[in-house]
Design a protein around this motif. Structure first.
Motif, mmCIF file in Angstrom:
data_model
loop_
_atom_site.group_PDB
_atom_site.id
_atom_site.type_symbol
_atom_site.label_atom_id
_atom_site.label_comp_id
_atom_site.label_asym_id
_atom_site.label_seq_id
_atom_site.Cartn_x
_atom_site.Cartn_y
_atom_site.Cartn_z
ATOM 1 N N SER A 48 -20.710 -1.279 -8.567
ATOM 2 C CA SER A 48 -20.115 -2.615 -8.671
ATOM 3 C C SER A 48 -18.662 -2.585 -9.134
ATOM 4 C CB SER A 48 -20.947 -3.496 -9.598
ATOM 5 O OG SER A 48 -20.982 -2.952 -10.902
ATOM 6 N N THR A 49 -18.321 -1.735 -10.084
ATOM 7 C CA THR A 49 -16.939 -1.679 -10.561
ATOM 8 C C THR A 49 -16.023 -1.161 -9.467
ATOM 9 O OG1 THR A 49 -17.694 -1.297 -12.806
ATOM 10 C CG2 THR A 49 -15.415 -0.713 -12.319
ATOM 11 N N VAL A 50 -16.406 -0.105 -8.796
ATOM 12 C CA VAL A 50 -15.587 0.469 -7.732
ATOM 13 C C VAL A 50 -15.466 -0.506 -6.571
ATOM 14 C CG1 VAL A 50 -15.423 2.348 -6.071
ATOM 15 C CG2 VAL A 50 -16.154 2.807 -8.409
ATOM 16 N N VAL A 53 -12.558 -3.026 -6.541
ATOM 17 C CA VAL A 53 -11.171 -2.618 -6.368
ATOM 18 C C VAL A 53 -10.902 -1.888 -5.062
ATOM 19 C CG1 VAL A 53 -10.723 -2.517 -8.840
ATOM 20 C CG2 VAL A 53 -11.559 -0.490 -7.668
ATOM 21 N N LEU A 54 -11.916 -1.579 -4.288
ATOM 22 C CA LEU A 54 -11.735 -0.882 -3.021
ATOM 23 C C LEU A 54 -11.935 -1.820 -1.848
ATOM 24 C CD1 LEU A 54 -13.653 2.459 -3.610
ATOM 25 C CD2 LEU A 54 -11.212 2.080 -3.676
#
Length: 63
Positions: A48-50, A53-54
């Motif tokens: 979820s964090t990645v 931002v991608l």
């Protein structure tokens, strides 16, 4: 990994241990690491964090 890196060679001489170097670069930062050994551990499969931002990539379910 950076082959024939002068910093890794210098640390190898100083410490009498084979040293390696690697660089991690983003659009804002460049971090160069000199190390003797490395290990990693996957804590979970959460992306979820990645994914915030991608550019969205297809999930394994979409293939």
């Amino acid at each position: 990994m950076i082959e024939d890196d002068p910093a890794a060679a210098a640390w190898s001489d100083r410490l009498q241990r084979l040293m390696f170097s690697a660089t991690v670069e983003t659009d804002r930062f460049k971090v160069k690491l000199v190390f003797h050994d490395v290990s990693y551990e996957r804590l979970n499969d959460c992306a979820s964090t990645v994914s915030q931002v991608l550019i969205p990539l297809p999930s394994p379910d979409d293939r």
